[in-house]
Design a protein around this motif. Structure first.
Motif, short mmCIF file in Angstrom:
data_model
loop_
_atom_site.label_atom_id
_atom_site.label_comp_id
_atom_site.label_asym_id
_atom_site.label_seq_id
_atom_site.Cartn_x
_atom_site.Cartn_y
_atom_site.Cartn_z
N ALA A 6 1.86 -11.67 -8.00
CA ALA A 6 1.82 -11.02 -6.69
C ALA A 6 1.19 -11.93 -5.64
O ALA A 6 1.68 -12.04 -4.51
CB ALA A 6 1.05 -9.71 -6.78
N ALA A 10 3.12 -13.67 -2.46
CA ALA A 10 2.63 -13.44 -1.10
C ALA A 10 2.44 -14.76 -0.36
O ALA A 10 2.77 -14.87 0.83
CB ALA A 10 1.30 -12.68 -1.15
N LYS A 63 5.73 -10.68 8.17
CA LYS A 63 5.57 -11.24 6.83
C LYS A 63 4.18 -10.91 6.25
O LYS A 63 4.05 -10.70 5.05
CB LYS A 63 5.81 -12.74 6.83
CG LYS A 63 4.77 -13.58 7.55
CD LYS A 63 5.16 -15.04 7.56
CE LYS A 63 4.12 -15.90 8.28
NZ LYS A 63 4.55 -17.31 8.37
N LEU A 66 4.49 -7.26 5.30
CA LEU A 66 5.40 -7.10 4.17
C LEU A 66 4.73 -7.43 2.84
O LEU A 66 4.91 -6.70 1.85
CB LEU A 66 6.63 -8.00 4.36
CG LEU A 66 7.66 -8.00 3.23
CD1 LEU A 66 8.29 -6.61 3.11
CD2 LEU A 66 8.73 -9.05 3.48
N ALA A 67 3.97 -8.50 2.81
CA ALA A 67 3.30 -8.90 1.58
C ALA A 67 2.36 -7.80 1.08
O ALA A 67 2.35 -7.46 -0.11
CB ALA A 67 2.53 -10.20 1.80
N TRP A 69 2.45 -4.56 2.00
CA TRP A 69 3.24 -3.36 1.72
C TRP A 69 3.87 -3.42 0.34
O TRP A 69 3.88 -2.42 -0.40
CB TRP A 69 4.32 -3.19 2.79
CG TRP A 69 5.19 -1.99 2.57
CD1 TRP A 69 4.91 -0.68 2.88
CD2 TRP A 69 6.49 -1.97 1.95
NE1 TRP A 69 5.95 0.14 2.51
CE2 TRP A 69 6.93 -0.63 1.94
CE3 TRP A 69 7.32 -2.96 1.44
CZ2 TRP A 69 8.16 -0.26 1.41
CZ3 TRP A 69 8.55 -2.59 0.91
CH2 TRP A 69 8.96 -1.26 0.90
N LEU A 70 4.41 -4.56 -0.02
CA LEU A 70 5.02 -4.71 -1.35
C LEU A 70 3.98 -4.54 -2.45
O LEU A 70 4.24 -3.89 -3.46
CB LEU A 70 5.68 -6.09 -1.46
CG LEU A 70 6.97 -6.30 -0.68
CD1 LEU A 70 7.42 -7.76 -0.75
CD2 LEU A 70 8.08 -5.39 -1.22
N ALA A 71 2.80 -5.12 -2.25
CA ALA A 71 1.74 -4.99 -3.24
C ALA A 71 1.30 -3.54 -3.38
O ALA A 71 1.06 -3.05 -4.50
CB ALA A 71 0.55 -5.86 -2.84
N THR A 73 3.16 -0.87 -2.64
CA THR A 73 4.28 -0.10 -3.16
C THR A 73 4.36 -0.18 -4.69
O THR A 73 4.65 0.82 -5.37
CB THR A 73 5.62 -0.60 -2.56
OG1 THR A 73 5.57 -0.44 -1.13
CG2 THR A 73 6.80 0.19 -3.12
N PHE A 74 4.10 -1.37 -5.22
CA PHE A 74 4.18 -1.57 -6.67
C PHE A 74 2.81 -1.64 -7.33
O PHE A 74 2.69 -2.09 -8.47
CB PHE A 74 4.96 -2.86 -6.97
CG PHE A 74 6.39 -2.82 -6.50
CD1 PHE A 74 7.35 -2.12 -7.22
CD2 PHE A 74 6.76 -3.45 -5.32
CE1 PHE A 74 8.67 -2.06 -6.79
CE2 PHE A 74 8.08 -3.40 -4.88
CZ PHE A 74 9.04 -2.71 -5.61
N GLN A 75 1.80 -1.16 -6.62
CA GLN A 75 0.43 -1.25 -7.11
C GLN A 75 0.22 -0.51 -8.43
O GLN A 75 -0.34 -1.06 -9.39
CB GLN A 75 -0.54 -0.69 -6.05
CG GLN A 75 -2.01 -0.83 -6.42
CD GLN A 75 -2.92 -0.43 -5.27
OE1 GLN A 75 -2.47 0.08 -4.24
NE2 GLN A 75 -4.22 -0.66 -5.42
#
Length: 224
Positions: A6, A10, A63, A66-67, A69-71, A73-75
């Motif tokens: 992750a 990022a 960006k 986004l980094a 948010w992705l972390a 979301t899949f936390q």
């Protein structure tokens, strides 16, 4: 392992320099070759192309957001702690400062830092942005606004969440942002810092001016 993946992902996201990418799309000179030589929205604005500057600002901010948010979301799916999420934001910021895709020649990170802060907490990002906006409007110095906003960011985080471990990532990000503005600090103290919206001559224009002045000098010499 998931945490490391992750963080590396990022960093790669942060390494996309929108100032360079957008400038190429608009047929503008590489922002690393004129003005402050900083690949950021403020320097792109010196070309007079407001659309390119706006896209650069949005891209660099996006960006960072986004980094994080992705972390987030899949936390739960990949068992990422809140500390790892904060480190992901820091990694994206570092990617902007030293991008692997652009010979590690990056920007100063103001927009990306804001995107990261908004990702961590909307109110944290909003408070920092308002601080930047007020200072920039009052003094017309983007660098001064960034420096003051970066000092307030850890303070705002402490007010919202207290002294959590994640605060360290915000402190490091603020410290790096100030470090990247060290030349701006010197310029501000010397009264040489450019104001927001001021245009800078491109290298080609400087050469043309030099050639014109040289030719004019020759003519004057002949007349004399």
């Amino acid at each position: 392992m998931n945490s490391m993946i992750a963080i590396v992902a990022a960093y790669l996201i942060g390494s996309v320099s929108f100032a360079v990418v957008v400038s190429r799309l608009f047929g503008l000179s590489d922002p690393r070759t004129y003005g402050s030589k900083n690949p950021g929205a403020t320097n792109v604005l010196r070309t007079g192309n407001k659309a390119a500057a706006a896209l650069t600002l949005l891209g660099d901010g996006f960006k960072g957001w986004l980094a994080v948010w992705l972390a987030q979301t899949f936390q739960n799916q990949y068992d990422l702690s809140d500390s790892v999420v904060a480190m992901v934001g820091l990694a994206a910021f570092i990617g902007h400062l030293w991008p692997v895709f652009f010979k590690f020649e990056g920007g100063k990170g103001v927009a990306t830092a804001l995107g990261v802060l908004i990702g961590l907490n909307v109110w944290l990002g909003l408070g920092t942005f308002v601080t930047w906006l007020v200072v920039a409007y009052a003094f017309r110095y983007s660098s001064l606004a960034a420096l003051i906003a970066s000092l307030f960011a850890p303070f705002y985080y402490g007010l919202l969440f207290g002294a959590r471990v994640e605060l360290l990532a915000v402190v490091i990000m603020s410290a790096l942002l100030i470090y990247r503005h060290r030349q701006n600090i010197a310029n501000l103290m010397a009264g040489k810092e450019s104001r927001i919206g001021s245009k800078a001559k491109k290298p080609a224009e400087d050469k043309d001016d030099h050639a014109h002045n040289h030719a004019h000098g020759k003519k004057a010499h002949k007349k004399h």
